[in-house]
Design a protein around this motif. Structure first.
Motif, PDB file in Angstrom:
ATOM      1  N   ALA A  40       0.796  -1.231   0.000  1.00 32.41           N
ATOM      2  CA  ALA A  40       0.000   0.000   0.000  1.00 32.41           C
ATOM      3  C   ALA A  40       0.828   1.281   0.000  1.00 32.41           C
ATOM      4  CB  ALA A  40      -0.966  -0.009   1.188  1.00 32.41           C
ATOM      5  N   PRO A  41       1.960   1.356   0.713  1.00 41.13           N
ATOM      6  CA  PRO A  41       2.734   2.606   0.688  1.00 41.13           C
ATOM      7  C   PRO A  41       3.161   3.039  -0.707  1.00 41.13           C
ATOM      8  CG  PRO A  41       3.453   1.224   2.517  1.00 41.13           C
ATOM      9  CD  PRO A  41       2.514   0.391   1.685  1.00 41.13           C
ATOM     10  N   LEU A  42       3.263   2.099  -1.638  1.00 47.93           N
ATOM     11  CA  LEU A  42       3.653   2.451  -3.007  1.00 47.93           C
ATOM     12  C   LEU A  42       2.590   3.278  -3.713  1.00 47.93           C
ATOM     13  CD1 LEU A  42       5.232  -0.954  -4.086  1.00 47.93           C
ATOM     14  CD2 LEU A  42       6.446   1.217  -3.863  1.00 47.93           C
ATOM     15  N   ARG A  43       1.396   3.270  -3.190  1.00 50.52           N
ATOM     16  CA  ARG A  43       0.308   4.037  -3.802  1.00 50.52           C
ATOM     17  C   ARG A  43       0.640   5.530  -3.840  1.00 50.52           C
ATOM     18  NH1 ARG A  43      -5.348   5.517  -3.227  1.00 50.52           N
ATOM     19  NH2 ARG A  43      -6.614   4.331  -4.716  1.00 50.52           N
ATOM     20  N   GLU A  44       1.489   5.950  -2.899  1.00 54.78           N
ATOM     21  CA  GLU A  44       1.888   7.357  -2.843  1.00 54.78           C
ATOM     22  C   GLU A  44       2.815   7.732  -4.000  1.00 54.78           C
ATOM     23  OE1 GLU A  44       3.675   7.973   0.927  1.00 54.78           O
ATOM     24  OE2 GLU A  44       1.922   7.324   2.082  1.00 54.78           O
ATOM     25  N   CYS A  45       3.403   6.726  -4.648  1.00 57.34           N
ATOM     26  CA  CYS A  45       4.366   6.987  -5.732  1.00 57.34           C
ATOM     27  C   CYS A  45       3.708   7.058  -7.107  1.00 57.34           C
ATOM     28  CB  CYS A  45       5.424   5.886  -5.767  1.00 57.34           C
ATOM     29  SG  CYS A  45       6.370   5.659  -4.249  1.00 57.34           S
ATOM     30  N   VAL A  46       2.487   6.553  -7.214  1.00 62.35           N
ATOM     31  CA  VAL A  46       1.957   6.326  -8.559  1.00 62.35           C
ATOM     32  C   VAL A  46       1.569   7.608  -9.297  1.00 62.35           C
ATOM     33  CG1 VAL A  46       1.192   3.990  -8.008  1.00 62.35           C
ATOM     34  CG2 VAL A  46      -0.402   5.897  -7.719  1.00 62.35           C
ATOM     35  N   ALA A  47       1.329   8.681  -8.580  1.00 63.50           N
ATOM     36  CA  ALA A  47       0.993   9.931  -9.272  1.00 63.50           C
ATOM     37  C   ALA A  47       2.146  10.349 -10.175  1.00 63.50           C
ATOM     38  CB  ALA A  47       0.669  11.031  -8.268  1.00 63.50           C
ATOM     39  N   ALA A  48       3.378  10.226  -9.665  1.00 62.19           N
ATOM     40  CA  ALA A  48       4.550  10.563 -10.464  1.00 62.19           C
ATOM     41  C   ALA A  48       4.865   9.457 -11.464  1.00 62.19           C
ATOM     42  CB  ALA A  48       5.753  10.805  -9.558  1.00 62.19           C
ATOM     43  N   ALA A  49       4.692   8.200 -11.038  1.00 65.67           N
ATOM     44  CA  ALA A  49       5.033   7.066 -11.898  1.00 65.67           C
ATOM     45  C   ALA A  49       4.096   6.945 -13.091  1.00 65.67           C
ATOM     46  CB  ALA A  49       5.002   5.772 -11.091  1.00 65.67           C
ATOM     47  N   GLY A  50       2.883   7.431 -12.950  1.00 71.52           N
ATOM     48  CA  GLY A  50       1.886   7.257 -13.993  1.00 71.52           C
ATOM     49  C   GLY A  50       1.896   8.293 -15.090  1.00 71.52           C
ATOM     50  N   THR A  51       2.922   9.125 -15.147  1.00 71.54           N
ATOM     51  CA  THR A  51       2.951  10.206 -16.139  1.00 71.54           C
ATOM     52  C   THR A  51       3.523   9.772 -17.491  1.00 71.54           C
ATOM     53  OG1 THR A  51       5.110  10.933 -15.313  1.00 71.54           O
ATOM     54  CG2 THR A  51       3.159  11.959 -14.346  1.00 71.54           C
ATOM     55  N   GLY A  52       4.144   8.592 -17.539  1.00 73.70           N
ATOM     56  CA  GLY A  52       4.772   8.151 -18.777  1.00 73.70           C
ATOM     57  C   GLY A  52       3.796   7.554 -19.769  1.00 73.70           C
ATOM     58  N   GLU A  53       4.322   7.197 -20.940  1.00 74.73           N
ATOM     59  CA  GLU A  53       3.494   6.581 -21.981  1.00 74.73           C
ATOM     60  C   GLU A  53       2.948   5.242 -21.493  1.00 74.73           C
ATOM     61  OE1 GLU A  53       3.783   5.166 -26.677  1.00 74.73           O
ATOM     62  OE2 GLU A  53       5.543   5.981 -25.657  1.00 74.73           O
ATOM     63  N   HIS A  54       1.682   4.991 -21.797  1.00 71.01           N
ATOM     64  CA  HIS A  54       1.055   3.748 -21.343  1.00 71.01           C
ATOM     65  C   HIS A  54       0.215   3.175 -22.474  1.00 71.01           C
ATOM     66  CE1 HIS A  54      -0.164   0.969 -18.162  1.00 71.01           C
ATOM     67  NE2 HIS A  54      -1.384   1.023 -18.658  1.00 71.01           N
ATOM     68  N   ASP A  55       0.783   2.188 -23.153  1.00 71.53           N
ATOM     69  CA  ASP A  55       0.125   1.536 -24.275  1.00 71.53           C
ATOM     70  C   ASP A  55       0.604   0.081 -24.301  1.00 71.53           C
ATOM     71  OD1 ASP A  55      -1.157   0.812 -26.573  1.00 71.53           O
ATOM     72  OD2 ASP A  55      -0.367   2.449 -27.800  1.00 71.53           O
ATOM     73  N   PRO A  56       0.074  -0.752 -23.387  1.00 72.25           N
ATOM     74  CA  PRO A  56       0.582  -2.123 -23.241  1.00 72.25           C
ATOM     75  C   PRO A  56       0.607  -2.919 -24.536  1.00 72.25           C
ATOM     76  CG  PRO A  56      -0.851  -1.580 -21.403  1.00 72.25           C
ATOM     77  CD  PRO A  56      -0.962  -0.452 -22.387  1.00 72.25           C
TER      78      PRO A  56
END
Length: 219
Positions: A40-56
């Motif tokens: 759960a603590p990683l949830r705090e990181c995803v705002a920054a982590a989710g800014t990249g290209e995402h096209d699986p």
């Protein structure tokens, strides 16, 4: 327009839920609640982590939740992978002699977080390196300021995004080595994902080199 994640926290929750569904808590000796609490603590990181290209489907992922072998062994995570739309479990090739997987660890140039779970970000399966000599591909990735994926990271990518592993666009995992010329890789065999290896000087037209922009840990 470059595809992005619309809701990074929702995507993180999906990934946690997928791992729970696949039995990761039990494999780690935890309850579902304990496992969810541990990551759960990683949830705090995803705002920054989710800014990249995402096209699986094109082999690009903004972030993926990595569970290391310290929490769940590779021998337990690989059979929990499948191809997209299939149910046949992934497997480890018999060419890994007994005990050898333990010797495939992160290389000196790979900086892993000191955590049993973390995020790998800005991930690319690296099909541009299909047909390249693996050693040359790893050098090029380093020159770009990126990092080759480890075995655990490659399995995490496949587990959470099965669509990234397709015919003629499979990927090597140069971030894990054991001191010899073998480079681990994930490809398709017998209609299922297989963890195998190739030689560092032998190119394959159907194997790229997966890489990431970085890694993020809580705290």
């Amino acid at each position: 327009m470059t595809p992005k994640i619309h809701d990074a926290e929702k995507e993180f929750d999906r990934q946690v839920g997928r791992l729970v569904e696949l039995g990761y808590p039990h494999a780690a000796g935890l309850t579902d609640e304990q496992f969810a609490s541990a990551v759960a603590p990683l949830r705090e990181c995803v705002a920054a982590a989710g800014t990249g290209e995402h096209d699986p489907e094109r082999g690009r992922v903004a972030f993926a939740l990595v569970v290391t072998r310290q929490l769940v062994p590779i021998e337990e995570t690989m059979p929990r992978t499948t191809l997209h739309g299939r149910t046949k479990p992934g497997f480890i090739d018999h060419s890994f002699e007994e005990g050898s997987l333990a010797r495939f660890v992160a290389t000196d140039v790979v900086e892993l977080p000191e955590a049993r779970a973390y995020l790998v970000v800005d991930v690319n399966r690296g099909e541009e390196f299909c047909g390249a000599v693996p050693a040359d591909a790893m050098a090029e990735i380093a020159d770009r300021g990126r990092t080759a994926l480890t075995i655990e990271e490659g399995i995490a990518l496949l587990t959470l995004f099965p669509e990234v592993l397709v015919k003629n666009k499979c990927y090597m995992l140069g971030g894990s080595r054991c001191g010899d010329r073998r480079v681990p890789a994930l490809w398709i065999s017998q209609n299922a994902p297989k963890l195998g290896w190739c030689w560092e000087r032998n190119p394959h037209t159907w194997l790229g080199m997966a890489s990431a922009g970085g890694r993020m840990a809580a705290g």
